[in-house]
Design an enzyme around this catalytic site. Structure first.
Site, mmCIF file in Angstrom:
data_model
loop_
_atom_site.group_PDB
_atom_site.id
_atom_site.type_symbol
_atom_site.label_atom_id
_atom_site.label_comp_id
_atom_site.label_asym_id
_atom_site.label_seq_id
_atom_site.Cartn_x
_atom_site.Cartn_y
_atom_site.Cartn_z
ATOM 1 N N GLY A 210 0.789 -1.216 -0.117
ATOM 2 C CA GLY A 210 0.147 0.023 -0.051
ATOM 3 C C GLY A 210 0.637 1.289 0.105
ATOM 4 O O GLY A 210 2.040 1.205 0.368
ATOM 5 N N CYS A 211 0.301 2.500 -0.416
ATOM 6 C CA CYS A 211 1.026 3.598 -0.392
ATOM 7 C C CYS A 211 1.621 4.378 1.043
ATOM 8 O O CYS A 211 2.600 4.508 0.959
ATOM 9 C CB CYS A 211 0.119 4.675 -1.312
ATOM 10 S SG CYS A 211 -1.530 4.870 -0.443
ATOM 11 N N TYR A 212 0.501 4.350 1.714
ATOM 12 C CA TYR A 212 1.007 4.564 3.243
ATOM 13 C C TYR A 212 1.987 3.713 3.525
ATOM 14 O O TYR A 212 3.057 4.103 4.304
ATOM 15 C CB TYR A 212 -0.328 4.729 4.135
ATOM 16 C CG TYR A 212 -1.061 5.990 4.197
ATOM 17 C CD1 TYR A 212 -0.307 7.273 4.393
ATOM 18 C CD2 TYR A 212 -2.342 5.997 3.933
ATOM 19 C CE1 TYR A 212 -1.082 8.401 4.426
ATOM 20 C CE2 TYR A 212 -3.114 7.148 3.986
ATOM 21 C CZ TYR A 212 -2.508 8.331 4.127
ATOM 22 O OH TYR A 212 -3.263 9.415 4.264
ATOM 23 N N ALA A 213 1.867 2.210 3.514
ATOM 24 C CA ALA A 213 2.652 1.463 3.974
ATOM 25 C C ALA A 213 4.041 1.364 3.641
ATOM 26 O O ALA A 213 5.192 1.100 4.090
ATOM 27 C CB ALA A 213 2.126 0.078 3.759
#
Length: 875
Positions: A668-671
Site C-alpha cells: 500500500g502507499c502509506y505502508a
C-alpha cells in the site's frame, strides 16, 4: 504490542520455558535490515542454546552458523575471544554490549572482556579541575589522575558486570591481579605501565566458575603499585598469552574505513596487503599505528587467530557469517598465480582438489586426467591460469579457449580453513582483477552456493547445476556460455523467467548501486494484462507501460470503459475490454504466449476470483512459463502460504529475486512510505514503546468513487482524519516490518497510524515518531539512513524536510527532516522523528508495480521508470 514477558507466560507457544527463578535475557537479534532486542527467560542450557542458535540462522545460513560454532568450540573456553571495549561503548551503548556478550554466552562461549574508560576519565578529571595531559599519545598519569582513574575504572567495570547480571549472565569483575607491569618511563609518563607478565590463572578461574571475566586495564608492579595501561595494549598482551581465535576491538564506527573511497574495508590479509596499505596516503597517524600494532600482534599468534574491528550491535554477524559486518584482519598467506602446472606444487593442488572438488573427490575423474586436459588446451592455442595461496587452502583454475573469449572459472576449491578465514574472497579479488568477464558452473547441492550467488552478476539453473556469470552484458554471449557450460541449448533471447540480477548480498549489504543489470539484447516485447484500468493507479500504469521499452499492453479491462479506446497508449490501437475471471483464466491457460504478466488494479476483496482462475489454469504449466501476477490490492499482503512475495524491493529485494514465485503483493502507499521511514532504525527501536505514524494523503488516495474524502469542495481549507485505529495500512506496516526485522510471530512489531486526507490531488506526507532504546545523535540518524539507502534509485535521503509538492508526479520517495529531541527530555533524547514523502499513485502503487514486474520478468529493475534527481537540494 505483546511484550516478551507476556510471551513467556504462554506455555507451549513461548520460545523458551520460564524457570521459577531466573533473570531475563535481552538478546540482540540481527537480520538483513535491522535487529531488535528480545527477552527470554533463562531455561535449560540445551534448549536455550538451541533456541538462540536458531536465532543465529536468521543472520546467516544454518551451515555457516554451525561451522563457526564448531570452530569456536574446538578450543578451550579461554581461547575463544579477547574483546577490547572502549569506554565510549560502555557509556553510550551499554545495553547493546551486554546483550551481545550475553548472546555469545548463551551458545556456550566465554569471551574475555578488557575495557577502557577514557571518555569517563576525562569527564571526571575536568570536573576535578585536573588537566588531562598526553605525551606521544600516552596519558601522563600522576597521583591525582591515577586516584580518579581507579574510581572510574571500578565504576565502569561494575556497570558492565551489573548489566550482564541483570540479563542472567554470570560475570566476574576483575579490576586487578591479572597484569603485572613495570614503569614504562617514570620520568616521562609517571604512573604508566609496561606489562611484563599476565596472570592467566585469574582469568581461567573465572571461566571455570562459569563467569565471564570483565577486566580493567590497570596493572600493578610486583610490589603493588597501581599503574595505568592503555586498554588496547592490555588486550594485546592478554591475547599473546591466551592465543585466542579472535581478538575483537569494539568501536562505534563498525570497522576501518578507506580514506579515499570512504567505504568500510571488509577484510585485510596482512601477508598480502600490509606493505601496499602502508603506502596509501590516507594511512597515517592513528590508522597507521593501529595497523602496525595489529600486525605485530598477529605475527606472534597462530595463523588461525584474527582481529575483528566491529560495533557491539554487529558482533554476531561478524562472528557467525562468512560475509561478516565489520573489518576482519588476519595474516592470511600470500597469493600466487601461475600460467603453467610446472610452476606450482601439483601434489598439493591434487590433495586440495581430491578433498574439495566434487568431480575429483567423487572419482568421476582424476587429477591426472585434468592435468592432461589443461595440457591439451594449451596445445590447441588456449590458456589457463592457476591461482592459490601458499599452503594451498584455496585454489582456482581459469581457462580460455582463445583470446577475446569470456574466461571460464573451471575449478574453485576452498578448504574449510579458507572459508573461515575469508581467503577465498581474497583469491576471488585476484581472479576478477585478471578476468573482468567470467562464467562458471556449480552443482545445486554445493554447500557454499550462496557464496557464488553473492559474486555473480547473473545465474541460470540448468538441470542439477547453476551457471553463473560475471561482467558479461550481452545476452547472446550469456546464452552461448550457458549452452557451453550446461551442454544444452539456451534461449537465444532474454526469456522473462530468467533470474538476471546483480549481486544482492555482499559482505556489507547490497552491492554496487543496487541496480540489476539487464542482459537482454532482444526487442521482443513482454505483454501485460491490466485488470481494473479506470482508477487513478490504472491510468498511471498505462502511462508507464506506454513508455517502457520492453512492456506492451495486451489487454486493458474495465467494466465501465469497455469498448472505449485506451487513452494515453500510443504503441498500438487498443480498446478497453471487460474480462471476466473465467476469461482471464482461459488466456492464462496459454501461458506466456499471450500474456507474460497480469496486473490486478482492483479494490480490496475483489482480486480472489481472478487469482483463483489463473492458478487453476496454469496448474499444468511449468513455473517458468506461467504468467506472473502483481496484485495492487491488500488481498495478499498478509499471505501465510508462501505463494505470495511482498513487493517492496528496497526491503525485500533478495526475496523477490531468489524466491520468484511469480505472485507479488504490491504494498500500500502509506505502508510503503512508513516502512521506508522506519526500516533503517528497526535495530534501535525500544520494544516497550510504539512507533507512531501521522500520514496525510492527497484525495486521489480515496479513489474515484465519490465521497467526502475526494470531494475538492469539501476538502477546501480542510483536513479530514479517518480510520483512527486499525486501518489496514497500520496492520500492514507492522506485519511487513515484523518479517523484515525477523521478529517472532508471537511478538510482532506494532505501530500507531493516523491517516488524513488533504485538499491536494496526489502525494503523501508522513511524520514518523520512533522510540529508541538508546540516545542517538542527529548526525548518527542521518548517517544510518544514508548508508541504508545508498545506491537505491527510488529512495532519496535528505537532511532537509521533504515537501509534498516537490515529490508529486515523481517516481521516488524522499526520506529526511530528521530530528531528535533535546537530551533534557525525560527519555534523554531516545526518540527520532523522520519525514517521508512519496507519490501515492507512483512509488506508492504504479511505479512500484513496474519495479516488481521488472524483477519478476528478469529485466533491469528500473527499466521504463523515469529516474531523476529530486527537486530539492540533498545533503
Amino acid at each position: 504490542m505483546i511484550r516478551a514477558s507476556r510471551l513467556l507466560k504462554q506455555g507451549a507457544g513461548a520460545i523458551a520455558r520460564p524457570r521459577a527463578i531466573g533473570p531475563v535475557l535481552s538478546a540482540a537479534h540481527k537480520t538483513y535490515s535491522g535487529h531488535r532486542a528480545y527477552s527470554y527467560q533463562q531455561g535449560p542450557d540445551t534448549s536455550e542454546k538451541e533456541t538462540i542458535v536458531k536465532l543465529l540462522y536468521n543472520i546467516g545460513s544454518k551451515k555457516e552458523v554451525e561451522q563457526y560454532l564448531r570452530h569456536f568450540s574446538s578450543v578451550e573456553s579461554q581461547k575463544f575471544a579477547v574483546i577490547k571495549v572502549g569506554g565510549a561503548v560502555i557509556s553510550d551503548d551499554l545495553a547493546t554490549l551486554a546483550s551481545a556478550l550475553t548472546f555469545l554466552n548463551r551458545v556456550g562461549l566465554y569471551p574475555i572482556v578488557v575495557h577502557g574508560a577514557g571518555p569517563q576519565l576525562n569527564k571526571r578529571l575536568e570536573a576535578a579541575n585536573i588537566e588531562a595531559r598526553y605525551e606521544d599519545g600516552i596519558r601522563i598519569t600522576d597521583g591525582p589522575t591515577l586516584a580518579i582513574a581507579r574510581e572510574v575504572f571500578a565504576s565502569e567495570n561494575r556497570k558492565l558486570v551489573e548489566a550482564l547480571e541483570r540479563l542472567g549472565t554470570r560475570a566476574r569483575p576483575i579490576t586487578g591481579g591479572v597484569f603485572v607491569a613495570d614503569y614504562l618511563n617514570k620520568d616521562k609518563y609517571d604512573r604508566v605501565g609496561r606489562i611484563v607478565r599476565v596472570n592467566r590463572e585469574v582469568v581461567e578461574s573465572s571461566i571455570l566458575a562459569g563467569c565471564l571475566p570483565i577486566l580493567t586495564s590497570l596493572a600493578e608492579t610486583p610490589d603493588g603499585q597501581i599503574l595505568n595501561v592503555n586498554a588496547d595494549i592490555a588486550a594485546g598482551e592478554l591475547a599473546r598469552v591466551l592465543e585466542p581465535l579472535k581478538i575483537v576491538y569494539l568501536n562505534e564506527k563498525n570497522g576501518l574505513y578507506h580514506g579515499t573511497t570512504g567505504k568500510r574495508i571488509e577484510t585485510i590479509h596482512l601477508d598480502e596487503e600490509y606493505e601496499d596499505l602502508l603506502k596509501e596516503p590516507w594511512v597515517r597517524y592513528g590508522t597507521k599505528l593501529k595497523l602496525k600494532e595489529i600486525k605485530e600482534l598477529l605475527d606472534t599468534l597462530p595463523r588461525s587467530s584474527s582481529v575483528a574491528i566491529i560495533s557491539a550491535e554487529h558482533l554476531h554477524k561478524e562472528l557467525f557469517t562468512h560475509s561478516g559486518a565489520g573489518t576482519l584482519i588476519m595474516r592470511g598467506h600470500r597469493l600466487f598465480s601461475a600460467r603453467d602446472l610446472a610452476n606450482i606444487d601439483a601434489d598439493r593442488l591434487r590433495a586440495l582438489l581430491m578433498e574439495c572438488d566434487p568431480t575429483i573427490s567423487s572419482g568421476a575423474t582424476t587429477a591426472a586426467s585434468y592435468w592432461q586436459q589443461l595440457a591439451e588446451l594449451k596445445k590447441q592455442g588456449g590458456e589457463y591460469w592457476i591461482y592459490g595461496d601458499e599452503p594451498y587452502q584455496v585454489a582456482a583454475v581459469v581457462t580460455r579457449q582463445k583470446e577475446g573469449q569470456v574466461a571460464v572459472l573451471d575449478k574453485f576449491a576452498a578448504s574449510r580453513a579458507a572459508v573461515l578465514g575469508n581467503i577465498n574472497d581474497n583469491a576471488w579479488k585476484l581472479i576478477v582483477r585478471d578476468h573482468p568477464r567470467l562464467v562458471w558452473s556449480v552443482p545445486r547441492a554445493d554447500d557454499n552456493l550462496s557464496w557464488h550467488f553473492e559474486r555473480a552478476d547473473g545465474s541460470w539453473a540448468v538441470g542439477d547445476n547453476i551457471v553463473f556469470w560475471y561482467g558479461v552484458e550481452d545476452w547472446k554471449q550469456v546464452s552461448d556460455l550457458i549452452a557451453s557450460k550446461s551442454g544444452s541449448a539456451a534461449p537465444k533471447q532474454h526469456p522473462p523467467g530468467v533470474r538476471a540480477y546483480s549481486t544482492m548480498a555482499r559482505r556489507n549489504g547490497f552491492a554496487g548501486n543496487g541496480q540489476r543489470r539487464s542482459y537482454s539484447s532482444s526487442s521482443t516485447p513482454l505483454r501485460v494484462g491490466l485488470i481494473g484500468a479506470r482508477g487513478y493507479t490504472g491510468r498511471e500504469l498505462i502511462k508507464l507501460i506506454n513508455g517502457h521499452p520492453r512492456l506492451e499492453l495486451a489487454y486493458v479491462s474495465s467494466r465501465e470503459l469497455a469498448g472505449q479506446p485506451v487513452a494515453g497508449y500510443t504503441k498500438a490501437p487498443l480498446d478497453h475490454v471487460n474480462l471476466s475471471a473465467q476469461e482471464v483464466g482461459s488466456i492464462a491457460r496459454e501461458g506466456r504466449s499471450l500474456v507474460d504478466a497480469w496486473v490486478l488494479a482492483l479494490p480490496n476483496n475483489v482480486a480472489a476470483p481472478f487469482v483463483k482462475a489463473i492458478d487453476s489454469a496454469v496448474g499444468s504449466i511449468s513455473r517458468e512459463e506461467q504468467p506472473i501476477v502483481v496484485d495492487l490490492s491488500a488481498d495478499y499482503r498478509f499471505d501465510a502460504t508462501g505463494e505470495w512475495v511482498y513487493g517492496l524491493p528496497e526491503l525485500h529485494r533478495s526475496t523477490l529475486v531468489t524466491k520468484n514465485t511469480g505472485r507479488i503483493a504490491n504494498p500500500g502507499c502509506y505502508a510503503t512510505g512508513a516502512q521506508l521511514g522506519i526500516a533503517p532504525l528497526l535495530r534501535y527501536l525500544d520494544a516497550d514503546r510504539l512507533p507512531s505514524v501521522f500520514g496525510v494523503s492527497g484525495y486521489s488516495g480515496a479513489g474515484t468513487k465519490a465521497s467526502q474524502k475526494n470531494d475538492p469542495m469539501f476538502l477546501k481549507d480542510n483536513l479530514i482524519a479517518y480510520a483512527p485505529v486499525n486501518h489496514i495500512h497500520e496492520r500492514e506496516i507492522g506485519h511487513s516490518l515484523t518479517r523484515t526485522g525477523g521478529f517472532p510471530s508471537g511478538n510482532p512489531l506494532q505501530v500507531q497510524f493516523s491517516p488524513h486526507v488533504a485538499p491536494f490531488f496526489q502525494g503523501i506526507h508522513l511524520t514518523i515518531h520512533l522510540p529508541l532504546r538508546m540516545s542517538v545523535s542527529l548526525s548518527d540518524i542521518a548517517e544510518v539512513y544514508r548508508e541504508f539507502y545508498q545506491g537505491e534509485k527510488l529512495v532519496h535521503v535528505t537532511e532537509g524536510t521533504p515537501v509534498v509538492r516537490d515529490n508529486a508526479g515523481k517516481h521516488y520517495a524522499v526520506v529526511g527532516g530528521f530530528a531528535v529531541p533535546p537530551h533534557t527530555e525525560g527519555l534523554a533524547g531516545r526518540r527520532a522523528v523522520v519525514n517521508v514523502t512519496l507519490d501515492n499513485l507512483l512509488k506508492g502503487a504504479a511505479t512500484q508495480a513496474v519495479q516488481n514486474m521488472n524483477i519478476a520478468l528478469g529485466l533491469d529493475e528500473y527499466l521504463g521508470i523515469p529516474l531523476e534527481e529530486p527537486a530539492m537540494s540533498l545533503k
